[in-house]
Design a protein around this motif. Structure first.
Motif: not given
Length: 446
Positions: A29-33, A54-58, A87-89
């Motif tokens: 899901i997070l690989s989707f851009k 998605a992979d950045a620090p919160a 939506i899922q992203w």
């Protein structure tokens, strides 16, 4: 490879099964851009949204959104889209961000102040037919926001949310998704009591079977009990749900460190409740905890937690089994059902009734004879005399000397105004007295 391992660890309950499938879905899901400019709902905020990774620090994503709070409005707008991927992203992004850094709830606090509607678009998405993943993530997000920003919703909305989550005909939430939504709400001081009182909630939590339930489900069950333990009124009501038996079964069958550690924490909270302390003693929790010392645990500190809990429960066992406690209750003139009137207590303490020329037995007999004695005390007194007759070598003889059999028979035939409990205990007591009499007659030489 390191990232995949991190995701697998994130989606497993410590020591539980392999949740690599969930991690794979998450990564997919997070690989989707998302191309935010291509969606009408997000076009106006696309320049900000494309900076959120998605992979950045919160903390980085939190700062970005807080500085442009209308991004939240854009995120809520796209929830009505028929394209599941963005939506899922977003749902996964918020899920990860809030779990990583709880200060990120400030985003929804600010959104509430800016009158940005969060409940309605998420609720509409929850009620829309779809897959488990989307339903579970949206129910988690909505329940988490309700818990941390309680003033943003009404009780009617919380009630609507809970009834929808529990109704499989309305939503696609999985069993674990339901439990996660419930536990999120039980964390909230504002909605804990309200959530617990809603139809179906207690049954949903307590139907989890420690012997067969998957570890994540069992963990959420115990987590819910832990959250409930912070409310004294609710804690007292848990006795009726046989909560101590549930904990004993969990300690017996589960070997997941995270689950065991949480069980020990719950027990520590329950030790402050007198009624539950009696159940802890009677259900044999001490033996179950002591057995854990012989298991192999990865966390060395868990051994210390187990030993500390065994000491604390052992102290309660000693207190509950204390014959002096029985005598103190006798002196009050009022007896209540509890551990000191159980078969276990009598088996361990019956010979102590010989002290001071059977003083405790005499007081027990006087309570039975007194016209001022309440019904519960009469019922307990009948029970205890029956136990004494059965277990003490001189039981029948001593009771005969106190001339209580006639009173017991009188209570056995008492009119309807006497409680059914009194008549039942009197009948059982009389049967024990007569049984011993018949046994004596059989022993007479012919």
């Amino acid at each position: 490879m390191a990232e995949a391992a991190s995701l697998i660890e994130k989606y497993r309950v410590d020591g539980g099964g392999d949740f690599s499938k969930a991690a794979e879905i998450h990564q997919s899901i997070l690989s989707f851009k998302p191309d935010w400019e291509s969606y009408e709902a997000t076009k106006a905020q696309a320049h900000v949204l494309k900076l959120i990774e998605a992979d950045a620090p919160a903390i980085k994503n939190k700062s970005m959104i807080q500085g442009h709070i209308q991004v939240v409005q854009a995120c809520m707008n796209i929830m009505a889209s028929r394209d599941e991927k963005p939506i899922q992203w977003l749902l996964t992004l918020f899920y990860d961000m809030l779990r990583e850094d709880s200060s990120s709830y400030a985003i929804f606090e600010e959104a509430s102040k800016q009158k940005i509607e969060v409940y309605k678009p998420l609720m509409a998405l929850l009620l829309r037919p779809g897959d488990n993943y989307t339903a579970d993530k949206v129910s988690w997000l909505l329940s988490a926001v309700i818990s941390h920003v309680p003033h943003s919703v009404t009780k009617a909305q919380v009630e609507e949310f809970l009834s929808s989550v529990l109704d499989s005909s309305k939503t696609s939430c999985s069993e674990l998704g339901q439990l996660e939504a419930i536990t999120n709400l039980l964390k909230s001081d504002a909605f804990r009591k309200f959530t617990w009182s809603e139809p179906g909630i207690p049954e949903r939590i307590f139907r989890i079977q420690p012997k067969s339930a998957p570890s994540p489900h069992l963990y959420k069950c115990i987590f819910a009990i832990w959250a409930l333990s912070f409310d004294q009124e609710i804690t007292s009501s848990l006795k009726e749900m046989h909560v101590i038996k549930k904990l004993r079964e969990t300690l017996t069958y589960s070997r997941v460190e995270k689950v065991i550690r949480l069980c020990l924490t719950v027990l520590k909270n329950f030790l402050g409740n007198k009624s539950l302390c009696e159940d802890i003693v009677e259900e044999g929790i001490l033996e179950a905890v002591q057995q854990l010392e012989f298991e192999k645990w990865r966390d060395a500190e868990l051994y210390d937690d187990i030993k500390d809990m065994a000491i604390q429960i052992g102290s309660e066992v000693s207190e509950m089994s204390n014959f002096e406690r029985y005598e103190r209750e006798l002196q009050t003139g009022k007896l209540q059902w509890g551990f000191i009137h159980s078969s276990k207590f009598w088996a361990e303490n019956v010979l102590k009734f010989e002290s001071n020329d059977f003083r405790a037995l005499k007081v027990l007999a006087s309570l039975l004879q007194s016209p001022a004695t309440d019904d519960t005390t009469l019922a307990v007194a009948c029970h205890d005399i029956g136990e004494f007759v059965t277990l003490h070598p001189l039981g029948k003889k001593k009771v005969a000397q106190l001339q209580v059999k006639e009173k017991v028979m009188e209570l056995m035939a008492a009119p309807e105004q006497k409680s059914r409990e009194v008549r039942r205990e009197a009948l059982l007591c009389c049967q024990k007295i007569m049984l011993n009499k018949w046994q004596d007659m059989e022993q007479v030489p012919k």
